[in-house]
Design a protein around this motif. Structure first.
Motif, short mmCIF file in Angstrom:
data_model
loop_
_atom_site.label_atom_id
_atom_site.label_comp_id
_atom_site.label_asym_id
_atom_site.label_seq_id
_atom_site.Cartn_x
_atom_site.Cartn_y
_atom_site.Cartn_z
N GLY A 1 35.77 32.78 47.81
CA GLY A 1 35.80 31.74 48.84
C GLY A 1 35.68 30.32 48.32
O GLY A 1 36.43 29.43 48.73
N ALA A 2 34.73 30.08 47.40
CA ALA A 2 34.51 28.71 46.91
C ALA A 2 35.73 28.17 46.15
O ALA A 2 36.19 27.06 46.43
N PRO A 3 36.28 28.93 45.20
CA PRO A 3 37.49 28.43 44.53
C PRO A 3 38.66 28.26 45.48
O PRO A 3 39.41 27.28 45.39
N LEU A 4 38.82 29.22 46.39
CA LEU A 4 39.95 29.17 47.31
C LEU A 4 39.86 27.95 48.23
O LEU A 4 40.86 27.28 48.50
N ALA A 5 38.65 27.65 48.71
CA ALA A 5 38.46 26.49 49.58
C ALA A 5 38.82 25.20 48.85
O ALA A 5 39.48 24.31 49.40
N ALA A 6 38.38 25.10 47.59
CA ALA A 6 38.66 23.89 46.82
C ALA A 6 40.14 23.75 46.50
O ALA A 6 40.65 22.64 46.36
#
Length: 321
Positions: free
Chosen positions: A278-283
């Motif tokens: 989630g964190a990489p994808l959001a960024a």
């Protein structure tokens, strides 16, 4: 006391909290952001390279032998959770900012965790092998499926994800995974031998992704924009989602008459959502000035799922058929 000790000993909780606090006090900007963005991209590439090296192909193949359990986990993670999270985002559309509502939907498209789901399944004395396979499989699928789902669904919130963005996501997420699978035969022994080091490399890269995402949100005044009432509604929504996730998987396993070990696996693997994806994808997929706000519901859900999982795992460790 044992539950509190288990929660406080999870260093990943402190790392994520620290990343948000650091971004709130010292958001990255200017020329430093260029360096941070490069480090973030390199870190995410490394995460998925390590995933590809660690995940043995026979583990995924073996998962299909228990198709009833694995199929249920897959449909719950990408079906039931998406339906519940999407429903909550629609219900609260008039009560919380649009990016928080999108953040709820974002939770629904993500795969399960790998490490924490397996760890709590082991503590609960569940079917650990099935948990490893299920977590690995939904994460493998999630690398491709999650970006496509959010690209399809986010357009209603004014976030348009073009083919260029999808291509960049595949380059940073899917390509290193494939490379990891190719070099697995030679690299896996070293990676497994240095599990503590590579595990922290994973966590630090995720922490950097959270820091970069939240820095943009802080510069846009995220804490000034959020009202107490809006945060309260968000917390209520996350509580409902947690109850649905953990209660729903447990009762579904009971209704299906799954063995107790498989029910524990279904609950811990099906109810948790991965901030590692989630964190990489959001960024990568959301505009810099919106990514932090969209990521906030996932951060809170991730922390809450760990806090909920600890006492449940300890209680279930003594349960018998």
């Amino acid at each position: 006391m044992q539950t509190l000790r288990l929660i406080l000993s999870d260093k990943f909780i402190w790392l994520l909290t620290g990343a948000v606090a650091l971004a709130s006090l010292f958001p990255v900007q200017g020329s430093a952001k260029t360096v941070a963005d490069f480090a973030f991209s390199a870190g995410i590439f490394m995460i998925f390279l390590l995933h590809g090296i660690r995940l043995e192909r026979h583990e995924v193949i073996a998962g299909f032998r228990n198709i009833r359990l694995q199929g249920t986990i897959f449909l719950w993670v990408f079906g039931a959770m998406l339906f519940a999270a999407g429903g909550l985002s629609v219900l609260l559309a008039d009560r919380i900012p649009v990016d928080l509502a999108l953040g709820l939907l974002f939770i629904g498209v993500l795969p399960s965790t790998v490490q924490s789901a397996t760890s709590y399944c082991a503590i609960a004395r569940g079917n650990v092998a099935a948990s490893v396979v299920a977590s690995a499989f939904v994460n493998l699928v999630g690398v491709v499926l999650s970006p496509l789902l959010i690209a399809l669904l986010a357009s209603a919130s004014g976030v348009h994800v073009g083919t260029e963005a999808i291509g960049r996501i595949m380059m940073i997420l899917l390509l290193p995974f494939v490379l990891g699978q190719i070099i697995q035969r030679w690299a896996r022994p070293w990676v497994m031998e240095h599990g503590a080091l590579t595990g922290w490399m994973d966590r630090l890269a995720i922490g950097l992704a959270v820091y970069v995402s939240f820095s943009g949100a802080v510069l846009q005044g995220i804490w000034a924009q959020l009202l107490g009432q809006e945060l309260l509604w968000l917390c209520v929504a996350l509580l409902v989602l947690l109850i649905f996730a953990f209660g729903g998987t447990w009762n579904l396993g009971k209704a299906m008459a799954l063995p107790l070990g498989d029910r524990k696996t279904l609950m811990f693997t099906g109810a948790q959502k991965s901030i590692a994806i989630g964190a990489p994808l959001a960024a990568l997929i959301f505009p810099a000035d919106r990514a932090g706000m969209i990521l906030l519901p996932l951060l809170l859900y991730h922390l809450a799922q760990l806090i909920v999982s600890a006492p449940l795992a300890l209680q279930l460790s003594s349960s018998e058929e």
